[in-house]
Write a protein that holds these residues in place. Structure first.
Motif, short mmCIF file in Angstrom:
data_model
loop_
_atom_site.label_atom_id
_atom_site.label_comp_id
_atom_site.label_asym_id
_atom_site.label_seq_id
_atom_site.Cartn_x
_atom_site.Cartn_y
_atom_site.Cartn_z
N ARG A 160 113.12 4.64 -19.41
CA ARG A 160 112.73 3.29 -19.00
C ARG A 160 111.22 3.11 -19.12
NH1 ARG A 160 114.85 -0.93 -15.26
NH2 ARG A 160 113.01 -2.15 -14.71
N LEU A 161 110.45 4.13 -18.71
CA LEU A 161 109.00 4.07 -18.85
C LEU A 161 108.59 3.99 -20.33
CD1 LEU A 161 107.81 6.58 -16.11
CD2 LEU A 161 107.55 4.09 -16.11
N GLN A 162 109.30 4.72 -21.19
CA GLN A 162 109.02 4.65 -22.62
C GLN A 162 109.19 3.22 -23.14
OE1 GLN A 162 111.80 7.82 -23.91
NE2 GLN A 162 110.09 8.54 -25.15
N VAL A 163 110.31 2.59 -22.77
CA VAL A 163 110.60 1.23 -23.24
C VAL A 163 109.56 0.25 -22.69
CG1 VAL A 163 112.25 -0.68 -23.11
CG2 VAL A 163 113.06 1.64 -23.58
N GLU A 164 109.24 0.36 -21.41
CA GLU A 164 108.27 -0.56 -20.81
C GLU A 164 106.88 -0.37 -21.42
OE1 GLU A 164 108.74 0.14 -16.63
OE2 GLU A 164 110.49 -1.18 -16.52
N ALA A 165 106.48 0.89 -21.67
CA ALA A 165 105.17 1.14 -22.29
C ALA A 165 105.13 0.57 -23.70
CB ALA A 165 104.88 2.64 -22.30
N LEU A 166 106.20 0.74 -24.44
CA LEU A 166 106.27 0.20 -25.79
C LEU A 166 106.18 -1.33 -25.76
CD1 LEU A 166 106.81 0.46 -28.83
CD2 LEU A 166 109.24 0.49 -28.30
N ALA A 167 106.94 -1.95 -24.87
CA ALA A 167 106.94 -3.41 -24.75
C ALA A 167 105.56 -3.92 -24.33
CB ALA A 167 108.01 -3.86 -23.77
N ASN A 168 104.93 -3.26 -23.38
CA ASN A 168 103.59 -3.69 -22.94
C ASN A 168 102.55 -3.50 -24.03
OD1 ASN A 168 103.95 -4.77 -20.33
ND2 ASN A 168 104.23 -2.73 -19.52
N THR A 169 102.68 -2.47 -24.85
CA THR A 169 101.77 -2.27 -25.96
C THR A 169 101.92 -3.40 -26.98
OG1 THR A 169 101.80 0.14 -25.70
CG2 THR A 169 101.14 -0.71 -27.87
N LEU A 170 103.15 -3.75 -27.29
CA LEU A 170 103.40 -4.82 -28.25
C LEU A 170 102.99 -6.18 -27.70
CD1 LEU A 170 106.81 -3.58 -29.63
CD2 LEU A 170 104.63 -3.64 -30.86
N ALA A 171 103.03 -6.34 -26.39
CA ALA A 171 102.66 -7.63 -25.77
C ALA A 171 101.21 -7.97 -26.03
CB ALA A 171 102.93 -7.59 -24.26
N GLY A 172 100.39 -6.98 -26.34
CA GLY A 172 98.99 -7.23 -26.61
C GLY A 172 98.75 -7.92 -27.94
N ASP A 173 99.75 -7.91 -28.83
CA ASP A 173 99.60 -8.56 -30.13
C ASP A 173 100.00 -10.02 -30.02
OD1 ASP A 173 100.78 -5.75 -32.14
OD2 ASP A 173 98.83 -6.18 -31.27
N SER A 174 99.16 -10.90 -30.55
CA SER A 174 99.47 -12.33 -30.47
C SER A 174 100.75 -12.65 -31.23
CB SER A 174 98.32 -13.15 -31.02
OG SER A 174 98.19 -12.96 -32.40
N GLY A 175 101.46 -13.59 -30.70
CA GLY A 175 102.69 -14.03 -31.34
C GLY A 175 103.94 -13.33 -30.83
N ILE A 176 103.79 -12.26 -30.06
CA ILE A 176 104.97 -11.56 -29.54
C ILE A 176 105.25 -12.07 -28.13
CG2 ILE A 176 105.94 -9.34 -28.86
CD1 ILE A 176 104.38 -8.07 -31.14
N GLU A 177 106.39 -12.71 -27.97
CA GLU A 177 106.80 -13.30 -26.70
C GLU A 177 107.78 -12.42 -25.93
OE1 GLU A 177 105.45 -16.08 -25.54
OE2 GLU A 177 104.25 -16.26 -27.36
N ALA A 178 108.52 -11.59 -26.66
CA ALA A 178 109.52 -10.73 -26.04
C ALA A 178 109.78 -9.55 -26.97
CB ALA A 178 110.82 -11.49 -25.77
N VAL A 179 110.32 -8.48 -26.40
CA VAL A 179 110.65 -7.28 -27.18
C VAL A 179 112.09 -6.89 -26.88
CG1 VAL A 179 110.12 -4.82 -27.51
CG2 VAL A 179 108.26 -6.45 -27.16
N VAL A 180 112.81 -6.51 -27.92
CA VAL A 180 114.16 -5.96 -27.77
C VAL A 180 114.11 -4.56 -28.37
CG1 VAL A 180 116.59 -6.14 -28.42
CG2 VAL A 180 115.27 -8.22 -27.93
N VAL A 181 114.43 -3.56 -27.54
CA VAL A 181 114.44 -2.17 -28.00
C VAL A 181 115.88 -1.70 -28.10
CG1 VAL A 181 113.75 0.21 -27.47
CG2 VAL A 181 112.19 -1.69 -26.96
#
Length: 93
Positions: free
Chosen positions: A45-66
């Motif tokens: 779960r921490l891996q998924v959340e860290a990945l999602a939070n990293t991607l959230a820093g890029d403009s244009g990304i509103e949500a992540v599906v892993v």
């Protein structure tokens, strides 16, 4: 996403992952990331959340599906992170 610079003592939450099978950003701002493996339980779960939070820093990304080999994380023993992870500010909610 799999490696970080050696300085600073940082470690990638995906260290040891075999590969990112795919990473696609759709027209709605949803980034879909398929991994070859994920740790089970709270570590996964921490891996998924860290990945999602990293991607959230890029403009244009509103949500992540892993997914893991095309399946939801729950199939790899990781609960609470199936489906779209949306962002409030710059962090997963």
């Amino acid at each position: 996403l799999l490696t970080l610079p050696e300085e600073g003592g940082l470690q990638s939450p995906l260290a040891g992952a075999e590969a990112i099978n795919s990473c696609v950003l759709d027209e709605n701002g949803v980034c879909r990331v398929d991994l070859s493996e994920l740790k089970s339980g709270p570590e996964g779960r921490l891996q998924v959340e860290a990945l999602a939070n990293t991607l959230a820093g890029d403009s244009g990304i509103e949500a992540v599906v892993v997914t893991v080999n095309g399946q939801p994380p729950s199939s790899a023993g990781v609960g609470g992170v199936d489906g779209e992870l949306s962002f409030f500010g710059e962090h997963v909610k």
